[in-house]
Design a protein around this motif. Structure first.
Motif, short mmCIF file in Angstrom:
data_model
loop_
_atom_site.label_atom_id
_atom_site.label_comp_id
_atom_site.label_asym_id
_atom_site.label_seq_id
_atom_site.Cartn_x
_atom_site.Cartn_y
_atom_site.Cartn_z
N GLY A 139 0.86 -1.29 -0.03
CA GLY A 139 -0.05 -0.16 0.09
C GLY A 139 0.87 1.14 -0.03
O GLY A 139 0.49 2.21 -0.62
N THR A 140 1.74 1.15 0.70
CA THR A 140 2.89 2.44 0.70
C THR A 140 3.29 2.83 -0.65
O THR A 140 3.45 3.91 -1.08
CB THR A 140 4.07 1.85 1.48
N TYR B 5 -3.47 7.57 7.85
CA TYR B 5 -2.20 7.01 7.42
C TYR B 5 -2.19 6.51 6.06
O TYR B 5 -3.05 5.96 5.72
CB TYR B 5 -2.02 5.56 8.10
N GLY C 231 0.63 5.07 4.62
CA GLY C 231 2.12 4.34 4.36
C GLY C 231 3.03 5.22 4.92
O GLY C 231 2.85 6.44 5.34
N ASN D 139 -7.38 4.50 10.48
CA ASN D 139 -5.83 4.55 10.98
C ASN D 139 -6.13 5.38 12.22
O ASN D 139 -4.78 5.68 12.79
CB ASN D 139 -4.83 4.84 10.24
N ASP E 219 -7.55 6.91 -1.00
CA ASP E 219 -6.69 5.86 -0.15
C ASP E 219 -7.91 4.64 0.22
O ASP E 219 -8.28 4.73 1.22
CB ASP E 219 -5.76 6.42 0.81
N VAL F 167 -7.04 1.47 0.68
CA VAL F 167 -6.14 0.35 0.73
C VAL F 167 -6.78 -0.50 1.99
O VAL F 167 -6.94 -1.80 1.61
CB VAL F 167 -4.75 0.66 1.29
N ILE F 168 -7.69 0.15 2.72
CA ILE F 168 -8.38 -0.80 3.60
C ILE F 168 -9.70 -0.95 3.07
O ILE F 168 -10.36 -2.09 3.11
CB ILE F 168 -8.37 -0.13 5.03
N LYS G 260 -4.00 -4.53 0.68
CA LYS G 260 -4.58 -5.57 1.57
C LYS G 260 -5.55 -6.51 0.89
O LYS G 260 -4.95 -7.54 0.34
CB LYS G 260 -5.29 -4.80 2.60
C1 LIG Z 1 -2.29 -0.17 5.39
C2 LIG Z 1 -2.48 1.17 4.81
C3 LIG Z 1 -1.39 1.43 3.86
C4 LIG Z 1 0.04 1.20 3.52
O1 LIG Z 1 -0.07 -0.43 3.11
P1 LIG Z 1 1.09 -1.37 3.60
O2 LIG Z 1 0.98 -2.40 2.65
O3 LIG Z 1 0.91 -1.65 4.71
O4 LIG Z 1 2.29 -0.47 2.80
C5 LIG Z 1 -1.82 2.65 3.18
N1 LIG Z 1 -2.97 3.41 3.42
C6 LIG Z 1 -4.04 2.67 4.21
C7 LIG Z 1 -5.15 3.56 4.38
C8 LIG Z 1 -3.80 1.86 5.01
O5 LIG Z 1 -4.37 1.27 5.94
#
Ligand SMILES: *Cc1c(COP(=O)(O)O)cnc(C)c1O
Length: 426
Positions: free
Chosen positions: A118-119, A145, A147, A210, A238, A240-241, A266
């Motif tokens: 995600g980073t 958050y 990353g 986060n 973002d 990612v979650i 994720k």
């Molecule tokens: C986990 C997360 C990231 C980073 O993902 P990684 O795979 O840990 O690098 C980025 N943005 C959000 C919203 C996250 O929860």
């Protein structure tokens, strides 16, 4: 190599050879005290540690495991792919299928670039936004958050629209300065910053996960879209979650907001390392080799991760989301009941299968609200739950994640443990 079996010995060995004994800081249990269990096996909603203790797991690999641990279909997909090779450094059909699946599910997505975390996804998406706009500054929200890229480890300076400050040692001041931070949910502040300074991107978690779970007003995301349109900034969600967790169409589908760029991670890797950034064909055509934005990766689009992601997405039909919502709602209701029976003020905030129990009596809408939560009480609760066989994320400011494997029996176990734990710490 000595064969060590106990958790305690492993922790000592780990601390000698790894900072804090861990590969990612929050795992060290610094926020809750105690010693992190070293996990040796997992299946469904359970993890087993090296001392043989079994826990109902609410970390769920920080949300990645929406199908639960070692889901048979996911394991079968990984096994079958592993026999055909683990990395090619060349295109494979699996990437095409997963990209098509994401584009078919998420309305704003026409093209996808896979990365390994995600980073990396967010870092690359920012580069794209800067290239597309010819601007450097970005706006983000406190308590989010995205990353650990340098540009995103920045915190608010002393006033609105002032320069950002590094939020980690080793982040160059020059990099942090271009990141402006305002309170989550504060649309007026965001609009003021965007008017005062040309922004490349407004980056936001469409449901914050986060600082604990915070669901914004519908007007917030729609307002950010309007601010971006008015000022020429790109809106970067973002997810990612929230991607494939809040809904098949992401939180953007749920809220009806159309970002310029989306980041995923994720869930789309089914528990293997993955990330992706995505957007319109026009925007994504700026990425190499089509365009001038350079970004590459040895293990990008890794076939094991693609196979695990595809197998996971296949499980996520409407019935799966309905089940996750129903179990989340039950857990929320019963936790609230358990707390009031114990005479403890808590606030359960939930979006579908992600939720946070805040030890505060006020609604948590942003980071300063979250800071009112009683962290000492959470630490006691965490330890009490662990003793009763329930593993919560080891911080007040994280989400608990349900998976398809958290059945009614597991919810019952969590609620029973919570009832007794809340009474104990009362
Ligand atoms: C986990 C997360 C990231 C980073 O993902 P990684 O795979 O840990 O690098 C980025 N943005 C959000 C919203 C996250 O929860």
């Amino acid at each position: 190599m000595t064969l060590v079996r106990t958790n305690r010995e492993l922790l000592e060995r780990a601390r000698r050879v790894m900072p804090g004994g861990v590969s990612s800081p929050v795992r060290a249990y610094g926020a809750v005290g105690g010693e992190p269990p070293f996990i040796v096996a997992a299946a469904g909603c359970h993890v087993t540690d090296t001392d043989g203790r079994e826990f109902v797991d609410l970390v769920s690999s920080w949300g990645a495991l929406i199908a639960g641990h070692a889901h048979p279909a996911v394991v079968a997909a990984i096994e079958a792919q592993a026999r055909r090779g683990t990395s090619y450094g060349a295109p494979s059909p699996l990437e095409v299928e997963l990209a098509e699946e994401i584009a078919a599910s998420v309305a704003s997505v026409e093209m996808v670039r896979f990365v390994s975390s995600g980073t990396e996804a967010v870092m690359s998406a920012l580069r794209l936004a800067r290239a597309a706009t010819g601007r450097d500054a970005i706006l983000k929200f406190a308590g989010s958050y995205h990353g650990h890229a340098d540009a995103l480890l920045s915190r608010a300076g002393s006033g609105l629209a002032t320069l950002g400050l590094p939020d980690s040692a080793g982040v160059p001041t020059a990099v942090a300065r271009d990141t402006i931070t305002v309170a989550y949910g504060d649309l007026d502040a965001a609009a003021d910053v965007a008017s005062a300074k040309p922004l490349a991107a407004i980056i936001v978690e469409p449901i914050a996960g986060n600082m604990g779970c915070v669901v914004p007003d519908r007007a917030f995301l729609a307002g950010l879209r309007a601010v971006a349109d008015r000022t020429g900034a790109l809106l970067l969600l973002d997810e990612v979650i929230t991607g494939f967790r809040a809904a098949r169409s992401g939180a953007q589908g749920l809220f009806g907001v159309r970002p310029d760029i989306s980041c995923f991670g994720k869930i789309i890797g089914g528990g293997l390392p993955v990330g992706a950034y995505a957007g319109s064909r026009e925007l994504m055509s700026l990425v190499a080799p089509l365009g001038p934005v350079y970004q590459a990766g040895t293990l990008s689009g890794n076939p094991l991760a693609m196979a695990a992601g595809l197998a996971t997405l296949e499980l996520l039909d409407a019935a799966a989301y309905a089940m996750l919502e129903a179990r989340g709602a039950r857990l929320e209701g019963e936790l609230a009941g358990a707390a009031s029976a114990a005479g403890i003020a808590i606030r359960v905030q939930r979006a579908g299968s992600m939720l946070t129990v805040f030890f505060t009596d006020r609604a948590v809408r942003n980071e300063s609200d979250a800071q009112t939560a009683d962290r000492g009480r959470f630490a006691k609760f965490h330890a009490a739950m662990l003793r009763r066989g329930v593993m919560l994320p080891p911080s007040q400011f994280e989400c608990w994640f349900l998976s398809l494997a958290h059945d009614d029996g597991a919810i019952g176990t969590i609620v029973d443990a919570a009832r007794a734990s809340l009474k104990e710490i009362g």
